[in-house]
Design an enzyme around this catalytic site. Structure first.
Site, PDB file in Angstrom:
ATOM      1  N   LYS A  77      -8.220  -5.417   6.235  1.00 27.15           N
ATOM      2  CA  LYS A  77      -7.387  -5.129   7.404  1.00 27.15           C
ATOM      3  C   LYS A  77      -8.225  -4.820   8.656  1.00 27.15           C
ATOM      4  O   LYS A  77      -7.679  -4.737   9.756  1.00 27.15           O
ATOM      5  CB  LYS A  77      -6.464  -3.925   7.114  1.00 27.15           C
ATOM      6  CG  LYS A  77      -5.670  -4.028   5.827  1.00 27.15           C
ATOM      7  CD  LYS A  77      -4.673  -5.144   5.894  1.00 27.15           C
ATOM      8  CE  LYS A  77      -3.862  -5.356   4.642  1.00 27.15           C
ATOM      9  NZ  LYS A  77      -2.965  -4.286   4.275  1.00 27.15           N
ATOM     10  N   ASP A  80      -1.427  -4.435   8.954  1.00 29.73           N
ATOM     11  CA  ASP A  80      -1.969  -5.787   8.723  1.00 29.73           C
ATOM     12  C   ASP A  80      -3.339  -5.950   9.377  1.00 29.73           C
ATOM     13  O   ASP A  80      -4.201  -6.653   8.854  1.00 29.73           O
ATOM     14  CB  ASP A  80      -0.989  -6.826   9.267  1.00 29.73           C
ATOM     15  CG  ASP A  80       0.355  -6.683   8.585  1.00 29.73           C
ATOM     16  OD1 ASP A  80       0.368  -6.633   7.350  1.00 29.73           O
ATOM     17  OD2 ASP A  80       1.378  -6.584   9.283  1.00 29.73           O
ATOM     18  N   GLU A 139       9.418   1.450  11.193  1.00 28.34           N
ATOM     19  CA  GLU A 139       8.090   2.047  11.013  1.00 28.34           C
ATOM     20  C   GLU A 139       7.635   2.737  12.306  1.00 28.34           C
ATOM     21  O   GLU A 139       7.061   3.824  12.283  1.00 28.34           O
ATOM     22  CB  GLU A 139       7.083   0.971  10.594  1.00 28.34           C
ATOM     23  CG  GLU A 139       7.338   0.479   9.173  1.00 28.34           C
ATOM     24  CD  GLU A 139       6.537  -0.749   8.773  1.00 28.34           C
ATOM     25  OE1 GLU A 139       6.409  -0.989   7.567  1.00 28.34           O
ATOM     26  OE2 GLU A 139       6.060  -1.488   9.654  1.00 28.34           O
ATOM     27  N   THR A 165       0.841  -1.204   0.000  1.00 25.45           N
ATOM     28  CA  THR A 165       0.000   0.000   0.000  1.00 25.45           C
ATOM     29  C   THR A 165       0.875   1.252   0.000  1.00 25.45           C
ATOM     30  O   THR A 165       0.633   2.203  -0.753  1.00 25.45           O
ATOM     31  CB  THR A 165      -0.936   0.005   1.231  1.00 25.45           C
ATOM     32  OG1 THR A 165      -1.451  -1.316   1.447  1.00 25.45           O
ATOM     33  CG2 THR A 165      -2.077   0.974   1.053  1.00 25.45           C
ATOM     34  N   ASP A 192       1.682   4.940   6.254  1.00 30.59           N
ATOM     35  CA  ASP A 192       2.121   3.545   6.286  1.00 30.59           C
ATOM     36  C   ASP A 192       0.904   2.657   6.054  1.00 30.59           C
ATOM     37  O   ASP A 192      -0.240   3.148   6.040  1.00 30.59           O
ATOM     38  CB  ASP A 192       2.753   3.235   7.659  1.00 30.59           C
ATOM     39  CG  ASP A 192       3.755   2.089   7.590  1.00 30.59           C
ATOM     40  OD1 ASP A 192       3.673   1.272   6.645  1.00 30.59           O
ATOM     41  OD2 ASP A 192       4.611   2.002   8.484  1.00 30.59           O
ATOM     42  N   GLY A 193       1.136   1.375   5.895  1.00 30.90           N
ATOM     43  CA  GLY A 193       0.046   0.407   5.818  1.00 30.90           C
ATOM     44  C   GLY A 193      -0.089  -0.293   7.172  1.00 30.90           C
ATOM     45  O   GLY A 193       0.553   0.091   8.146  1.00 30.90           O
TER      46      GLY A 193
HETATM   47  C1  5RP Z   1       5.465  -3.920   6.781  1.00 36.52           C
HETATM   48  C2  5RP Z   1       4.112  -3.503   7.212  1.00 36.52           C
HETATM   49  C3  5RP Z   1       3.114  -3.200   6.134  1.00 36.52           C
HETATM   50  O1  5RP Z   1       2.748  -1.861   6.224  1.00 36.52           O
HETATM   51  C4  5RP Z   1       1.905  -4.096   6.320  1.00 36.52           C
HETATM   52  O2  5RP Z   1       2.341  -5.441   6.296  1.00 36.52           O
HETATM   53  C5  5RP Z   1       0.864  -3.868   5.213  1.00 36.52           C
HETATM   54  O3  5RP Z   1       1.347  -4.360   3.997  1.00 36.52           O
HETATM   55  P1  5RP Z   1       0.504  -4.247   2.651  1.00 36.52           P
HETATM   56  O4  5RP Z   1       0.314  -2.791   2.401  1.00 36.52           O
HETATM   57  O5  5RP Z   1       1.391  -4.912   1.612  1.00 36.52           O
HETATM   58  O6  5RP Z   1      -0.787  -4.972   2.837  1.00 36.52           O
HETATM   59  O7  5RP Z   1       3.809  -3.363   8.370  1.00 36.52           O
HETATM   60  O8  5RP Z   1       6.297  -4.195   7.885  1.00 36.52           O
END
Ligand code: 5RP
Length: 232
Positions: free
Chosen positions: A139, A102, A121, A47, A99-100
């Site tokens: 998420k 999970d 992060e 993301t 940031d993204g």
């Molecule tokens: C990496 C992370 C990512 O921001 C999280 O895993 C989300 O990833 P994605 O945007 O690919 O779904 O915490 O350490």
């Protein structure tokens, strides 16, 4: 002179991007938020990758000058390929960050670290006056730990100690994260290993309490942070 080689000049996410449409919508929101001169903390994952691509487009189209503080080699390389200048937390404080994640629960608490970058992060999010977390609907969870284990970054010398102490937190499963494309465990960018831990129930104080175990560098828990959640 510019390098003309292929590898470090190819902008591509390293796999299929799940829920791409929603992630692109959140990425567009972030690209619109950018102002000329901003120093932006840039998260990791697919993301964040899409958001960096959208920011680079605005920079090119409108001649904006932006500096990124990357949270991993992965996004650092993306910034470099796209011509986005980078700096570090030693040189600059971010004006804001994105940031993204999970998992996000109803209190905006997070699990992060699928990509193993949660240490950097957390440094960047904690240094930023304003942080946006970009998520697609997959998420959103009703409780932390519903889908993902909690990543715990550990100094390799402390694996036994941390595994023992995690017993006090009613951990139900502790796995050393294996590398893909290399034998043995994932080694983080700070030279540590990751334990992926499932708990009976994740308590509100787990972030602080697990971090207090000697040998734990960081966890992927973000509890009680002032975050703006952007749903794509
Ligand atoms: C990496 C992370 C990512 O921001 C999280 O895993 C989300 O990833 P994605 O945007 O690919 O779904 O915490 O350490």
């Amino acid at each position: 002179m510019k390098w003309s080689n292929k590898i470090a000049n190819t902008i591509e996410w390293s796999g299929e991007i799940s829920n791409r449409e929603q992630k692109e919508k959140a990425a567009e929101f972030i690209a619109k938020r950018v102002k000329d001169g901003d120093v932006i903390g840039v998260g990791s994952g697919s993301t964040a990758f899409l958001a960096v691509v959208a920011i680079a487009k605005r920079m090119k189209d409108e001649g904006l000058s932006i500096t990124a503080i990357p949270t991993s080699n992965e996004v650092s390389l993306t910034c470099s390929i796209l011509g986005i200048p980078t700096t570090t937390l030693l040189q600059k404080k971010p004006d804001w960050a994105f940031d993204g994640a999970d998992e996000v629960d109803q209190n905006n608490s997070l699990i992060k670290g699928r990509g193993g970058a949660m240490f950097a992060e957390k440094l960047v999010i904690s240094s930023s006056p304003e942080s946006y977390i970009l998520v697609d609907e997959s998420k959103l969870v009703s409780y932390l730990g519903e889908k993902f284990p909690v990543p715990v970054e550990v100094d390799p010398r402390a694996i036994n100690l941390v595994e023992t102490k995690l017993g006090d937190f009613k951990a139900t499963e502790i796995k050393l994260r294996p590398a893909k494309g290399k034998d043995g465990p994932v080694i983080t960018e700070a030279g540590n290993v990751i334990l992926d831990v499932r708990f009976e129930k994740i308590g509100y104080d787990f972030e602080k309490e697990i971090k207090a175990i000697p040998g734990v560098i960081e966890t992927g828990l973000f509890t009680g942070y002032d975050l703006k959640i952007v749903k794509g």
